[in-house]
Design an enzyme around this catalytic site. Structure first.
Site, PDB file in Angstrom:
ATOM      1  N   GLY A 384       0.821  -1.206   0.000  1.00 54.07           N
ATOM      2  CA  GLY A 384       0.000   0.000   0.000  1.00 54.07           C
ATOM      3  C   GLY A 384       0.853   1.252   0.000  1.00 54.07           C
ATOM      4  O   GLY A 384       2.084   1.196   0.072  1.00 54.07           O
ATOM      5  N   PRO A 385       0.226   2.414  -0.061  1.00 55.44           N
ATOM      6  CA  PRO A 385       0.967   3.687  -0.102  1.00 55.44           C
ATOM      7  C   PRO A 385       1.677   3.964   1.217  1.00 55.44           C
ATOM      8  O   PRO A 385       1.375   3.346   2.242  1.00 55.44           O
ATOM      9  CB  PRO A 385      -0.140   4.718  -0.374  1.00 55.44           C
ATOM     10  CG  PRO A 385      -1.397   4.067   0.083  1.00 55.44           C
ATOM     11  CD  PRO A 385      -1.232   2.609  -0.146  1.00 55.44           C
ATOM     12  N   LYS A 390       2.005   0.184   7.627  1.00 54.90           N
ATOM     13  CA  LYS A 390       2.448  -1.177   7.298  1.00 54.90           C
ATOM     14  C   LYS A 390       3.528  -1.652   8.264  1.00 54.90           C
ATOM     15  O   LYS A 390       3.447  -2.745   8.817  1.00 54.90           O
ATOM     16  CB  LYS A 390       2.973  -1.224   5.857  1.00 54.90           C
ATOM     17  CG  LYS A 390       1.946  -0.841   4.799  1.00 54.90           C
ATOM     18  CD  LYS A 390       2.474  -1.039   3.406  1.00 54.90           C
ATOM     19  CE  LYS A 390       3.667  -0.151   3.095  1.00 54.90           C
ATOM     20  NZ  LYS A 390       3.353   1.290   3.140  1.00 54.90           N
ATOM     21  N   SER A 707      -5.122   4.082 -18.128  1.00 54.12           N
ATOM     22  CA  SER A 707      -6.387   4.421 -17.480  1.00 54.12           C
ATOM     23  C   SER A 707      -6.922   5.801 -17.864  1.00 54.12           C
ATOM     24  O   SER A 707      -8.053   6.145 -17.519  1.00 54.12           O
ATOM     25  CB  SER A 707      -6.245   4.335 -15.958  1.00 54.12           C
ATOM     26  OG  SER A 707      -5.286   5.252 -15.498  1.00 54.12           O
ATOM     27  N   LYS A 750      -8.127   5.501  -6.228  1.00 54.18           N
ATOM     28  CA  LYS A 750      -8.675   6.544  -7.090  1.00 54.18           C
ATOM     29  C   LYS A 750      -9.946   7.145  -6.492  1.00 54.18           C
ATOM     30  O   LYS A 750     -10.180   8.354  -6.573  1.00 54.18           O
ATOM     31  CB  LYS A 750      -8.956   5.976  -8.477  1.00 54.18           C
ATOM     32  CG  LYS A 750      -7.700   5.583  -9.246  1.00 54.18           C
ATOM     33  CD  LYS A 750      -8.023   4.932 -10.570  1.00 54.18           C
ATOM     34  CE  LYS A 750      -6.743   4.567 -11.332  1.00 54.18           C
ATOM     35  NZ  LYS A 750      -7.026   3.879 -12.610  1.00 54.18           N
TER      36      LYS A 750
END
EC number: 3.4.21.53
Length: 819
Positions: A384-385, A390, A707, A750
């Site tokens: 993940g970002p 984390k 995308s 998003k």
């Protein structure tokens, strides 16, 4: 087998000695001689049999009161065995119901306050009911009669002889038993006393002895005893055979020992202090290690090699360091896991808000480990970002499991030896960081966090990702081979947790070995909760403030999140909160008056001008400007696709530092628009007489991916038709030359980016509906989704019929065809 010689225990009382030697003379107590209620003495670790004399040390207060009162009276007590020998004060349910009536022969009060009594068993009895527990146990009992035995019976004679033969074998095989026991055995003529005497001294559990005592018939009692004794004989014979086999090895060890001692004496005489003292210390430490046979043999070989090296040689410290490293490793030393799943859930919930998916996975692992404790550790990858928790989640998992915690950063590691270590033959050789961290943790089952696994680099010194394949493969890491250690080390019980911002840069084979758990960014509401529950208390503590010194209003937290931090995680938010807390800390330290409640005005004053606007959406007054959604390694973002037309010859310009895939999307969108210009009421001459420029702002940031396909198509349709784009609308999807809208990834990131920027409606491929269904409902609050399959549907949703306020006036001329 024999624990004591009962004859020697009663030499001070000649009358009782006569009873012991002749157990059938007045050995029983008649029922009429017993009181109606008998005092009961519980004993641990043994069982009293009729006719047998044993000493008992009495330490419990209840038992001391019982013994003293009985000794002053008729000296008759009931003795029952205790099931649980660990219990200090036995409960009634913990006592056997069959016991032995005993007579106290002698009582001795010792200097330490304990009382020792010598008792002789008389009759077996059964407890009918316990009458009282204070000041000591008393019970109503019924005596068990002993059937008259025909001593001349052949079966009885054979049983007696078998018991004596078995006892004689035990005496011969067990040198620890004194030979006087054979004399006592030869002097016993009564079968019942022989059975009871041997049962009392049998090397067996209390439950087995109790089973013998409870057997009614004396012949059956003797037969059961013989079974236990024969098992004891077999065990002693096997032990004797093993001792004979290893006798040669022991002799060799003694020879080596004597030779080493002689060498030591010679060295002492010469005034030479050899390394033997260190080596002996290493050998003693090695005896406590739970290593494999292979590791033990290798260690002894290295230790013998150390003895042959001159301490002044350069190789000596290298060999010494290697031996010490082997001893420092926690071979098969494990910490005990806490299987309280409710407690583990509380720990995870306390340390981290949200993250339900990873929390449930850890609880599943704990549950399976509780049911199957030899389970191999899973290999988890938290993806993940930045700033979503984390790494800190790994520490919380270690706390929940009550395991040791180690963390290794892989960012920038480009040498394979960092993982596998160097061979000992190299100068300055060292073990790999995996085993170095295992050594620091002093446990073979820690929680091991491999941070930034996506940032491992490969160069001419090897590929660390390939070296990690063995570490992170549950089928291989039980025999992990470090080049320095040279023997296999078991990593299968280690709980490896890798963290990554992107999966694209992870070696495909390495990614296949890990269970990927995606941790997405936080919503506005989640960030507020995290700030209140975690970040603000942490910053107050780190800056020496109390909770009563300052309070944050909810408006202030929202202002900080919206105007000063635009991120997926909360790392930057924590920094901004730290800035606000330091402002208050300065006022407290300088004893200045200050507002204890931080509001929006204080946030604006301390943090300065707003970095981000409340809503990034820029309106729809200009044609050709469309909002798209993009995924990056640090979370989701919105981007704008801008198109403009100018008089020219139909040239196409694409700018904004776009990658090849994104440029191809722009070309595909333009091709489809040209082929369907008539349906969109676009004059074909526009494509020939006007130049088209497509630009994606933030030109310094590289951008790529498919995308933005439908975003570019909508931008082109808007600029060529001069129609408005629907307000607060964003879109993402890949376009084909046939006008199909294909699904894309990173949907949740998003969506979070769209919510942060004030977007209300989102256009997606119909096949992305499955991604939306997997997202928690609170993430979708306030958003409307449109699912499309082709670009015609996109234009119906995105383009309004109204034209912009000041539309562009196209000047078109007819061109004559030339030969």
């Amino acid at each position: 087998m024999f624990k004591a010689n009962p004859i020697q225990l009663v030499q001070e009382d000649s009358d009782d000695l006569i009873q012991l030697i002749n157990p059938e003379q007045d050995s029983d107590i008649k029922p009429e001689d017993l009181p109606e209620e008998l005092s009961i003495l519980p004993i641990k670790n043994t069982v009293l049999f009729p006719g047998v004399v044993i000493p008992i040390t009495v330490g419990r207060q209840k038992s001391i009161k019982l013994v003293k009162k009985a000794y002053q009276g008729n000296r008759i007590i009931g003795v029952v065995a205790q099931k649980n020998s660990q219990a200090e004060e036995p409960v009634i349910d913990d006592l056997y119901r069959t016991g032995t009536v005993a007579r106290i022969i002698k009582m001795l009060v010792l200097p330490d306050g304990n009382t020792t009594i010598i008792i002789q068993g008389k009759n077996r009895f059964t407890v009918k009911e316990f009458v009282q527990e204070e000041p000591y146990l008393t019970a109503r009992i019924s005596l068990q009669s002993e059937p008259v035995l025909n001593a001349n019976n052949k079966e009885s004679k054979a049983l007696v002889q078998s018991l004596k033969d078995a006892a004689t074998k035990i005496l011969k095989l067990n040198p620890e038993i004194p030979q006087e026991a054979q004399v006592a055995l030869d002097n016993i003529s009564s079968m019942s006393f022989l059975v009871h005497f041997l049962s009392s001294n049998l090397n067996a559990e209390v439950s087995d002895k109790q089973k013998i005592l409870e057997t009614q018939n004396i012949t059956d009692r003797g037969t059961l005893l013989l079974q236990y004794m024969l098992k004891d004989v077999q065990m002693l014979e096997i032990k004797h055979e093993i001792q004979k086999k290893v006798h040669t090895d022991i002799d060799q060890q003694q020879r080596d020992y004597f030779l080493r001692q002689q060498i030591k004496v010679l060295q002492d005489e010469l005034g030479y202090d050899g390394p033997d003292k260190e080596v002996e210390k290493f050998r003693r430490r090695a005896d406590t290690k739970h290593w494999t046979k292979q590791a033990a043999e290798h260690f002894n070989k290295e230790l013998d090699k150390l003895l042959r090296i001159n301490p002044m040689a350069a190789e000596y410290p290298v060999a010494m360091n290697y031996v010490e490293f082997m001893l420092d490793l926690p071979w098969a030393e494990y910490t005990e896991d806490d299987f309280d799943l409710k407690r583990a859930r509380k720990v995870l919930d306390h340390d981290h808000f949200g993250l339900e998916k990873v929390k449930n996975r850890i609880l599943e692992y704990l549950a399976v480990l509780k049911l199957k404790q030899d389970m191999k550790g899973p290999i988890l990858c938290l993806y993940g970002p930045p700033g979503v928790g984390k790494t800190s989640l790994g520490r919380s998992i270690a706390k929940a499991l009550q395991r040791k915690y180690v963390r290794m950063s892989l960012g920038g590691v480009h040498d394979e030896a960092e993982i596998r270590g160097h061979r000992k033959t190299y100068v300055g050789a060292m073990p790999g960081k995996i085993l170095q961290h295992i050594k620091k943790s002093q446990s073979s089952n820690p929680v091991f966090v491999l941070d930034e696994i996506d940032k491992v680099k490969a160069d001419f010194r090897g590929d660390p990702s390939s070296a990690l394949l063995e570490v992170l493969d549950p089928e291989q890491n039980s025999t992990f081979g470090d080049n320095y250690l040279e023997v296999d080390y078991d990593l299968s019980k280690v709980l490896f947790i890798a963290t990554a911002n992107s999966l694209d840069t992870i070696h495909p084979a390495l990614r296949d070995r890990m269970e990927i758990i995606e941790i997405t960014g936080y919503t506005q509401e989640e960030k507020v909760e995290i700030a209140v529950k975690h970040l603000i208390p942490k910053q107050l503590k780190e800056h020496g403030l109390r909770a009563s010194d300052v309070k944050f209003s909810k408006d202030a937290i929202n202002k900080t999140i919206n105007s000063y931090t635009r991120e997926s995680g909360v790392r930057n938010l924590e920094r901004k909160i730290g800035t606000l807390v330091r402002h208050i800390a300065k006022s407290v330290a300088m004893e200045e008056e200050y507002d204890k409640v931080i509001g929006e005005e204080t946030v604006r004053k301390v943090l300065g001008a707003e970095v981000f606007d409340e809503e990034l959406y820029q309106g729809n007054d200009i044609a050709g400007v469309v909002t798209g959604l993009a995924w990056t390694q640090v979370g989701g973002e919105i981007l704008f696709v801008e198109s403009s037309l100018s008089r020219g010859k139909g040239a196409l310009t694409i700018s904004g530092q776009l990658g090849d895939v994104m440029k191809e999307s722009a070309v595909a969108a333009l091709s489809y628009l040209k082929s369907n210009a008539e349906a969109l009421q676009i004059d074909y001459r526009l494509f020939q007489q006007y130049d088209l420029h497509i630009h994606v702002p933030a030109g310094a940031v590289p951008k790529d991916g498919p995308s933005a396909g439908i975003t570019m198509f909508t931008s082109l349709a808007s600029i060529y038709t001069q129609r408005k784009v629907k307000a607060k609308l964003a879109m993402t999807g890949e376009i084909t030359l046939r006008g199909k809208v294909l699904p894309v990834g990173g949907i949740k990131e998003k969506i979070l980016a769209a919510k942060r920027s004030g977007i209300k409606e989102i256009v997606l491929s119909a096949k992305n509906r499955r991604d939306i269904d997997e997202i928690e409902k609170h993430y979708l609050k306030g958003l409307t989704f449109h699912y499309v399959e082709n670009v015609e549907e996109v234009l119906k949703i995105a383009l309004l019929k109204d034209r912009i306020t000041v539309p562009m006036k196209f000047v078109l001329t007819d061109q004559k065809a030339t030969a």
